[in-house]
Design an enzyme around this catalytic site. Sequence first.
Site, mmCIF file in Angstrom:
data_model
loop_
_atom_site.group_PDB
_atom_site.id
_atom_site.type_symbol
_atom_site.label_atom_id
_atom_site.label_comp_id
_atom_site.label_asym_id
_atom_site.label_seq_id
_atom_site.Cartn_x
_atom_site.Cartn_y
_atom_site.Cartn_z
ATOM 1 N N HIS A 13 -9.078 -33.278 -26.444
ATOM 2 C CA HIS A 13 -9.576 -33.624 -27.729
ATOM 3 C C HIS A 13 -11.140 -32.866 -28.383
ATOM 4 O O HIS A 13 -11.583 -32.555 -27.459
ATOM 5 C CB HIS A 13 -9.758 -35.104 -28.599
ATOM 6 C CG HIS A 13 -11.532 -35.770 -27.365
ATOM 7 N ND1 HIS A 13 -11.991 -35.803 -27.109
ATOM 8 C CD2 HIS A 13 -10.178 -35.991 -25.866
ATOM 9 C CE1 HIS A 13 -12.815 -36.369 -26.290
ATOM 10 N NE2 HIS A 13 -11.962 -36.873 -25.232
ATOM 11 N N ASP A 33 -14.078 -33.302 -30.541
ATOM 12 C CA ASP A 33 -14.219 -35.055 -31.797
ATOM 13 C C ASP A 33 -15.657 -34.921 -29.778
ATOM 14 O O ASP A 33 -15.068 -35.409 -28.787
ATOM 15 C CB ASP A 33 -13.888 -35.629 -31.744
ATOM 16 C CG ASP A 33 -13.319 -36.514 -31.304
ATOM 17 O OD1 ASP A 33 -12.524 -35.538 -30.220
ATOM 18 O OD2 ASP A 33 -13.001 -37.938 -31.757
ATOM 19 N N ASP A 67 -15.642 -34.175 -21.655
ATOM 20 C CA ASP A 67 -15.320 -34.841 -22.095
ATOM 21 C C ASP A 67 -15.739 -34.126 -23.079
ATOM 22 O O ASP A 67 -16.216 -35.051 -24.043
ATOM 23 C CB ASP A 67 -15.871 -36.363 -21.603
ATOM 24 C CG ASP A 67 -15.029 -37.753 -22.171
ATOM 25 O OD1 ASP A 67 -14.023 -36.359 -22.984
ATOM 26 O OD2 ASP A 67 -15.572 -38.457 -23.298
ATOM 27 N N GLU A 108 -10.537 -38.473 -31.082
ATOM 28 C CA GLU A 108 -9.938 -39.256 -29.765
ATOM 29 C C GLU A 108 -10.947 -40.526 -29.171
ATOM 30 O O GLU A 108 -10.760 -41.482 -28.577
ATOM 31 C CB GLU A 108 -10.066 -38.607 -28.480
ATOM 32 C CG GLU A 108 -9.126 -39.090 -27.048
ATOM 33 C CD GLU A 108 -10.131 -39.734 -26.480
ATOM 34 O OE1 GLU A 108 -9.668 -40.644 -25.965
ATOM 35 O OE2 GLU A 108 -11.363 -39.598 -26.946
ATOM 36 N N GLU A 109 -12.057 -40.280 -30.130
ATOM 37 C CA GLU A 109 -13.498 -41.386 -29.568
ATOM 38 C C GLU A 109 -13.789 -41.771 -30.747
ATOM 39 O O GLU A 109 -14.705 -42.802 -30.521
ATOM 40 C CB GLU A 109 -14.821 -40.227 -29.537
ATOM 41 C CG GLU A 109 -14.845 -38.851 -28.026
ATOM 42 C CD GLU A 109 -15.072 -39.919 -27.058
ATOM 43 O OE1 GLU A 109 -14.587 -40.516 -26.779
ATOM 44 O OE2 GLU A 109 -14.210 -39.099 -25.561
ATOM 45 N N GLU A 156 -8.248 -35.394 -20.144
ATOM 46 C CA GLU A 156 -9.430 -36.291 -19.909
ATOM 47 C C GLU A 156 -9.794 -35.379 -18.514
ATOM 48 O O GLU A 156 -9.769 -35.501 -17.077
ATOM 49 C CB GLU A 156 -9.163 -37.515 -19.757
ATOM 50 C CG GLU A 156 -8.467 -37.954 -20.967
ATOM 51 C CD GLU A 156 -9.806 -38.067 -22.504
ATOM 52 O OE1 GLU A 156 -11.051 -38.292 -22.192
ATOM 53 O OE2 GLU A 156 -9.467 -38.307 -23.849
ATOM 54 N N HIS A 179 -20.555 -38.827 -21.681
ATOM 55 C CA HIS A 179 -20.696 -40.069 -22.840
ATOM 56 C C HIS A 179 -22.849 -40.308 -21.758
ATOM 57 O O HIS A 179 -23.296 -41.387 -22.572
ATOM 58 C CB HIS A 179 -19.987 -41.372 -22.841
ATOM 59 C CG HIS A 179 -18.821 -41.457 -23.185
ATOM 60 N ND1 HIS A 179 -17.932 -42.877 -24.204
ATOM 61 C CD2 HIS A 179 -18.059 -40.053 -23.319
ATOM 62 C CE1 HIS A 179 -17.538 -41.857 -23.959
ATOM 63 N NE2 HIS A 179 -16.938 -40.393 -23.934
#
Length: 380
Positions: free
Chosen positions: A73, A75, A105, A139-140, A168, A353
Site C-alpha cells: 500500500h 497510503d 510501512d 490499507e491504513e 508489511e 506510525h
Amino acid sequence: MTRALDVTALASDLIRHPSVSPDPGESQIALGETLSVMGFEVFHLPFGEGEERTPNLFARRGKSGPHLCFAGHTDVVPPGQDGWRHGPFAGSVDKGVLYGRGACDMKGGIAAFVAAVSSFLAGRSDPKGSISLLITGDEEGPARFGTVKVLEWMKAHNQIPDFCVVGEPTNPTVMGEIIKIGRRGSINVRITVKGRQGHVAYPHRADNPVHRLIHILNELTEKPLDQGSEWFEPSSLQMTSIDVGNVATNVIPAEAKAALNIRFNDLHTGTALKEWIETVCHRHAPDCDVAASISGESFLTSPGPELDALKASVHDVTGREPRLDTGGGTSDARFIALYCAVAEFGLVGASMHQIDEHVAVSDLDTLKRIYERLLERTVA
C-alpha cells in the site's frame, strides 16, 4: 533491457509523494511510470466515489505461470505531532538511515520489490513465470475500496496469482526474524442495554440497565475463549468502552453501552462469535441492541513449497531461519487469503506510525536481495 534500480532512491521518491490515507494517487502514478518502463502492463483502478475514492494499481509482466504477486500500500498514516528531525515527506537519508512517513510501512517495502525485479530482469531473458504487483491506497483506512475491489477485478480478468507476498514490516528488530503466515480475525461489538430512567431512591419505579450490562460483561469475560491452536495464540476478548453518560448521582440512567473487540484464532469464525455474544446479551437483556462488525476472519497459509521458497530466500541473504508467526493486527493479507496462498515479509517495523519513522539503508538492500532470491526460486 531493464536496468537495475537503486532501492533507496526509489523509496525516497515514493516518500516525497505525500499520501496520507487515502492516497490521492500521485505516488501510484509515479510507480506506474517506473513499472511501465520495466515492461509491466499497468492498470490504474480507482474505486469509490467522492471522499472515498481510492486509487489502486495492478501491474503484471508475463502471461504464464507460476505467477508471483507482491502486495502493498502507498497510503500512510498522518505525520502526527511536530518533532520530526527530518521532514515527514522529505525522504531524507542521514548517516545510512532513510527517514519519512512510509519508510518502513510500507513504501520501503514497495521500493525493495521493484528494485529486486529490476535486478532480476537486468541482463536476463524473459522469465518463465509472471510477476505482478497489487498496490492499494487505503490499507491504513477503512479498506473498503482497495485490495478487496482489486481482487474482485483480478478474478474477473483471470489475474489471480499462485502465491502472494505482502510487504508489511514483519521483523521486530532485525531482518530475517519473522514471516507471517496468518493473522487473527477481528470483530468489534457495541452493546446497548435499554432501561427506564428514575430516581435512585425509588428503584422499583425504574429499570436499571447498568446492572444487566454488568451481568452480560461478566459472562462474556469470565472464561477464556480458548487455549490457542497449533499456529495461533489464545483468542482475546477485550472491553474497550463502558459508558453510561450519567452526570447525576441520584438518577438511574435510561441506557448503558459497552464496546468490545475480539482478536480470534482459527478455532472461531466472526459469525459464530457474533451469535454467541447475541445469545449472552439477550439472556440478560432481551430487548438490548447488539451491533457487530467483522473486519476480517482468521486465516492461515499452511507450510508448503511457496513458504519454503520464501524461508530459503531469507536464509540465503541473512543466514537466519525465520520463525513462522501469526501474531499482530490485521492486514490486507486477510483478503488475499480468500484467493491464493499468501505470506507477509518486509522490513523492521519498530518505528512504523511513529515520529521519525525510518529504515536503515542496509535493511532496504537486504530486503531487495531477499525478494530477488525469491524471484529466482519461483519464476526464473
